[in-house]
Design an enzyme around this catalytic site. Structure first.
Site, PDB file in Angstrom:
ATOM      1  NE  ARG A  10      32.833  69.489  25.561  1.00 13.90           N
ATOM      2  CZ  ARG A  10      34.089  69.771  25.702  1.00 13.90           C
ATOM      3  NH1 ARG A  10      34.232  69.986  27.119  1.00 13.90           N
ATOM      4  NH2 ARG A  10      35.023  69.943  24.930  1.00 13.90           N
ATOM      5  N   GLY A  12      28.804  69.495  32.699  1.00 17.84           N
ATOM      6  CA  GLY A  12      29.217  70.302  33.927  1.00 17.84           C
ATOM      7  C   GLY A  12      29.798  69.607  35.069  1.00 17.84           C
ATOM      8  CB  SER A  14      35.123  68.899  35.522  1.00 18.57           C
ATOM      9  OG  SER A  14      35.588  67.564  35.016  1.00 18.57           O
ATOM     10  CB  ALA A  31      44.464  64.691  36.301  1.00 16.45           C
ATOM     11  CG  HIS A  47      39.412  69.019  32.341  1.00 19.10           C
ATOM     12  ND1 HIS A  47      38.481  69.083  33.381  1.00 19.10           N
ATOM     13  CD2 HIS A  47      38.912  68.444  31.437  1.00 19.10           C
ATOM     14  CE1 HIS A  47      37.524  68.604  32.770  1.00 19.10           C
ATOM     15  NE2 HIS A  47      37.667  68.180  31.636  1.00 19.10           N
ATOM     16  NE  ARG A  48      47.709  69.361  32.841  1.00 12.93           N
ATOM     17  CZ  ARG A  48      48.789  68.562  31.990  1.00 12.93           C
ATOM     18  NH1 ARG A  48      49.171  69.410  30.910  1.00 12.93           N
ATOM     19  NH2 ARG A  48      49.040  67.423  32.047  1.00 12.93           N
ATOM     20  NE  ARG A  51      43.329  70.501  37.791  1.00 13.55           N
ATOM     21  CZ  ARG A  51      43.475  69.631  36.897  1.00 13.55           C
ATOM     22  NH1 ARG A  51      42.069  69.197  36.343  1.00 13.55           N
ATOM     23  NH2 ARG A  51      44.445  69.373  36.322  1.00 13.55           N
ATOM     24  CD  GLU A  59      49.431  65.120  34.314  1.00 11.34           C
ATOM     25  OE1 GLU A  59      49.999  64.316  33.633  1.00 11.34           O
ATOM     26  OE2 GLU A  59      49.435  66.361  34.060  1.00 11.34           O
ATOM     27  CG  ASP A  81      37.757  65.504  36.506  1.00  2.70           C
ATOM     28  OD1 ASP A  81      36.895  64.511  36.161  1.00  2.70           O
ATOM     29  OD2 ASP A  81      37.519  66.807  36.185  1.00  2.70           O
TER      30      ASP A  81
END
Length: 197
Positions: A10, A12, A14, A31, A47-48, A51, A59, A81
């Site tokens: 957490r 930051g 991404s 991913a 996350h999706r 973006r 994936e 990521d």
């Protein structure tokens, strides 16, 4: 070109990695997460949504070097990521391997990833996992050690490296420069260069 974004949970990572890629008109996100429970499903979904819809998402939990090589030449940016989840998948697939053979296979895959990054700007995200307590299990210690070696190798090959601290990206490796240690000279107190988000 290769950029590495490091940080804790957490921190930051991404968000900043995505902001680096935002200037590109053609972006592929590779991913590496696997949906194995509801918590991971929710994390992947978050996350999706973060973006842009115009980005292509691939994936790929294991063959990251092949995925980058396949897409890099036609993209402005490739966002990877993340390396931490990839390494977890990688170790799980080779759970019966010795630490030495894991390290050799890891080095080979990361070398291929670095080579593939020459065709585009690859932005790789990775966690920092070695700053806490020593893991209790041998498997945990092997993973921690491999993760540290992986981060060192990727950082040594990267053009840019950012360290996330409380949501703030600190640039710790500019392109083409190496830090010079000089204990006899006073250091300048100029502001640390940070990536604007």
């Amino acid at each position: 070109m290769l950029t590495l974004v490091l940080g804790g949970a957490r921190s930051g990572k991404s968000r900043i990695a995505q902001s680096i890629c935002a200037s590109g008109s053609k972006v592929t996100c590779i991913a590496t997460a696997r949906i194995e429970d509801d918590e991971m499903r929710a994390r992947i979904s978050r996350h999706r949504r973060a973006r842009p819809q115009s980005w292509i998402t691939i994936e790929e939990p294991l063959a990251i070097a092949d995925a980058v090589a396949t897409h890099a030449a036609s993209m402005d940016f490739v966002l990877l990521d993340c390396l931490t989840l990839w390494l977890s998948n990688f170790c799980s697939e080779r759970r019966d391997s010795s630490a030495d053979s894991l390290e050799a296979a890891l080095q080979e895959e990361i070398s291929r990833l670095v080579a593939a990054s020459a065709a585009s700007h690859v932005v790789a995200v990775s966690n920092e996992v070695g700053g806490g307590i020593v893991p209790e299990s041998p498997v945990g210690r092997v993973f921690r050690d491999l993760h540290g070696l992986m981060n060192q190798y990727v950082a040594s090959q990267a053009d840019f490296v950012y360290q996330m601290v409380a949501g703030i990206p600190l640039q710790i490796k500019p392109a083409g420069r190496r830090p010079k240690a000089s204990p006899t000279k006073r250091r300048s107190h100029s502001k640390t260069r940070i990536f604007s988000s």
